[in-house]
Design a protein around this motif. Sequence first.
Motif, PDB file in Angstrom:
ATOM      1  N   VAL A   1      26.839 -45.969 -12.404  1.00  0.00           N
ATOM      2  CA  VAL A   1      27.726 -45.297 -11.453  1.00  0.00           C
ATOM      3  C   VAL A   1      29.016 -44.859 -12.135  1.00  0.00           C
ATOM      4  N   GLU A   2      29.444 -45.613 -13.165  1.00  0.00           N
ATOM      5  CA  GLU A   2      30.715 -45.324 -13.832  1.00  0.00           C
ATOM      6  C   GLU A   2      30.774 -43.920 -14.398  1.00  0.00           C
ATOM      7  N   ARG A   3      29.643 -43.368 -14.819  1.00  0.00           N
ATOM      8  CA  ARG A   3      29.632 -42.065 -15.482  1.00  0.00           C
ATOM      9  C   ARG A   3      29.581 -40.891 -14.497  1.00  0.00           C
ATOM     10  N   THR A   4      29.245 -41.122 -13.249  1.00  0.00           N
ATOM     11  CA  THR A   4      29.070 -40.012 -12.304  1.00  0.00           C
ATOM     12  C   THR A   4      30.423 -39.475 -11.859  1.00  0.00           C
ATOM     13  N   LYS A   5      30.460 -38.169 -11.598  1.00  0.00           N
ATOM     14  CA  LYS A   5      31.687 -37.539 -11.141  1.00  0.00           C
ATOM     15  C   LYS A   5      31.845 -37.614  -9.631  1.00  0.00           C
ATOM     16  N   LEU A   6      30.727 -37.730  -8.920  1.00  0.00           N
ATOM     17  CA  LEU A   6      30.765 -37.764  -7.462  1.00  0.00           C
ATOM     18  C   LEU A   6      29.647 -38.669  -6.956  1.00  0.00           C
ATOM     19  N   ILE A   7      29.896 -39.352  -5.860  1.00  0.00           N
ATOM     20  CA  ILE A   7      28.928 -40.285  -5.289  1.00  0.00           C
ATOM     21  C   ILE A   7      28.436 -39.769  -3.939  1.00  0.00           C
ATOM     22  N   ILE A   8      27.111 -39.752  -3.767  1.00  0.00           N
ATOM     23  CA  ILE A   8      26.535 -39.531  -2.439  1.00  0.00           C
ATOM     24  C   ILE A   8      26.149 -40.899  -1.891  1.00  0.00           C
ATOM     25  N   HIS A   9      26.835 -41.300  -0.854  1.00  0.00           N
ATOM     26  CA  HIS A   9      26.583 -42.602  -0.244  1.00  0.00           C
ATOM     27  C   HIS A   9      25.535 -42.413   0.855  1.00  0.00           C
ATOM     28  N   VAL A  10      24.313 -42.841   0.591  1.00  0.00           N
ATOM     29  CA  VAL A  10      23.215 -42.669   1.549  1.00  0.00           C
ATOM     30  C   VAL A  10      23.155 -43.890   2.463  1.00  0.00           C
ATOM     31  N   ILE A  11      23.191 -43.637   3.759  1.00  0.00           N
ATOM     32  CA  ILE A  11      23.184 -44.722   4.752  1.00  0.00           C
ATOM     33  C   ILE A  11      21.997 -44.540   5.688  1.00  0.00           C
ATOM     34  N   ASP A  12      21.285 -45.622   5.920  1.00  0.00           N
ATOM     35  CA  ASP A  12      20.177 -45.622   6.889  1.00  0.00           C
ATOM     36  C   ASP A  12      20.784 -45.708   8.291  1.00  0.00           C
ATOM     37  N   MET A  13      21.013 -44.533   8.899  1.00  0.00           N
ATOM     38  CA  MET A  13      21.682 -44.500  10.194  1.00  0.00           C
ATOM     39  C   MET A  13      20.771 -44.984  11.321  1.00  0.00           C
ATOM     40  N   ALA A  14      19.454 -45.044  11.052  1.00  0.00           N
ATOM     41  CA  ALA A  14      18.532 -45.545  12.069  1.00  0.00           C
ATOM     42  C   ALA A  14      18.474 -47.068  12.078  1.00  0.00           C
ATOM     43  N   ALA A  15      19.095 -47.713  11.092  1.00  0.00           N
ATOM     44  CA  ALA A  15      19.122 -49.172  10.992  1.00  0.00           C
ATOM     45  C   ALA A  15      17.719 -49.751  11.092  1.00  0.00           C
TER      46      ALA A  15
END
Length: 425
Positions: A233-247
């Motif tokens: 993760v340290e090398r990435t310029k941007l993070i896509i935070h994927v969330i399971d919204m259906a739980a």
Amino acid sequence: MFVDQVKIYVKGGDGGNGAVSFRREKYVPLGGPAGGDGGRGGDVVFVVDEGLRTLVDFRYQRHFKAPRGENGRNKSQHGAGAEDLVVRVPPGTTVVDIDTGEVVADLLEHGQRAVIAKGGRGGRGNIRFATAANPAPEIAENGEPGQERNVQLELKLIADVGLVGYPSVGKSTLLASVTAAKPKIAAYHFTTLTPNLGVVDLGEKSFVMADLPGLIEGAHEGVGLGHQFLRHVERTKLIIHVIDMAATDGRDPYEDYRQINEELKLYNIKLEERPQVIAANKMDIPEAQENLQRFKEKLPEVPVFEISAATGKGVQELMYAVADELAKLPDKPLVEEVPEVEERVVFKAEPEPIPFEVSKEDDVFVVSGEKIEKLVKMTNLNSYDSIQRFARMMRNMGVDNALRANGAQHGDTVRIGNFEFEFVE
């Protein structure tokens, strides 16, 4: 096989030995010394090769020794220096000295080079020791030993975008839907055990996206796939935070979001400042809308992209938004900058004394110190003149006085490195 961490041993080449020789031409009865210097040992040099993607080759070869320099010869001929040993590594490789914890090199760009272990200089031949008092010395140095290191190689993938989130939230499905990558996808935790890379092509815009193994609570301490994941993760310029919204696993989406960000911050405080885009996944499941509403109530200021990686709904809009965010960021990977050293005038000072320590093991006095031990190795102990020179240097460094202060007497045994001597008053 994806390998992103290995331990190896590297050693620079030893310098060649200096020669003891004298001119013996006809009609030159007092020709003088003519022993040449030894050649320099080769360095161990790491070079970035963009064609490599893992450290798997280092699983099968863990020792890297550069060649030694040639010995000096007669007729004042110096030995040739050895070729450097070039070792190719993938972009994003960090080299850490295991013994000191020092980061030796951070290799990012194709063709970038770093000397990991320096070769030793060649020993001086007897032509270097001629003086008015001793015009025909039988003194020559052995070559300097090459630098030795045990190092750990860590590969941190260089990707524009990293997908983070709890296991089974749909990161691999999202990567597969927007790139030609074919990650393993299954309905159980930690299906993804190694990072997967894919290129998102949006016509005029494109970027590299990495699907990284899922996080769990305690990952910053190495729990689960912890450090193996967070390193990349340290090398990435941007993070896509994927969330399971259906739980679907019965977890709270908001708590998932909060916990993941806490793990990122605890691992590296700078990750808290990394630009982040939230992808609310599995919105094709009925329960997702209600959970999304509660999520937005707790984080009203945070933009959320509603997607379904399985059906493709909203995915294209997410990718274009990510591309727009990347366009605002610097091109180079995010790494810690090395502060520039200010130019300053350096005045020649008195040489610093060579540090050493004297201790006692049973009945043997042990003199230890990196420079002292190197000096012994570079002394030709088969030459009387070389031994006398070594004894003078020890006296000038204060070794004799230090031994007396520790109780050494005539006839006691003194060890320096792998060599033992008799202490003589």
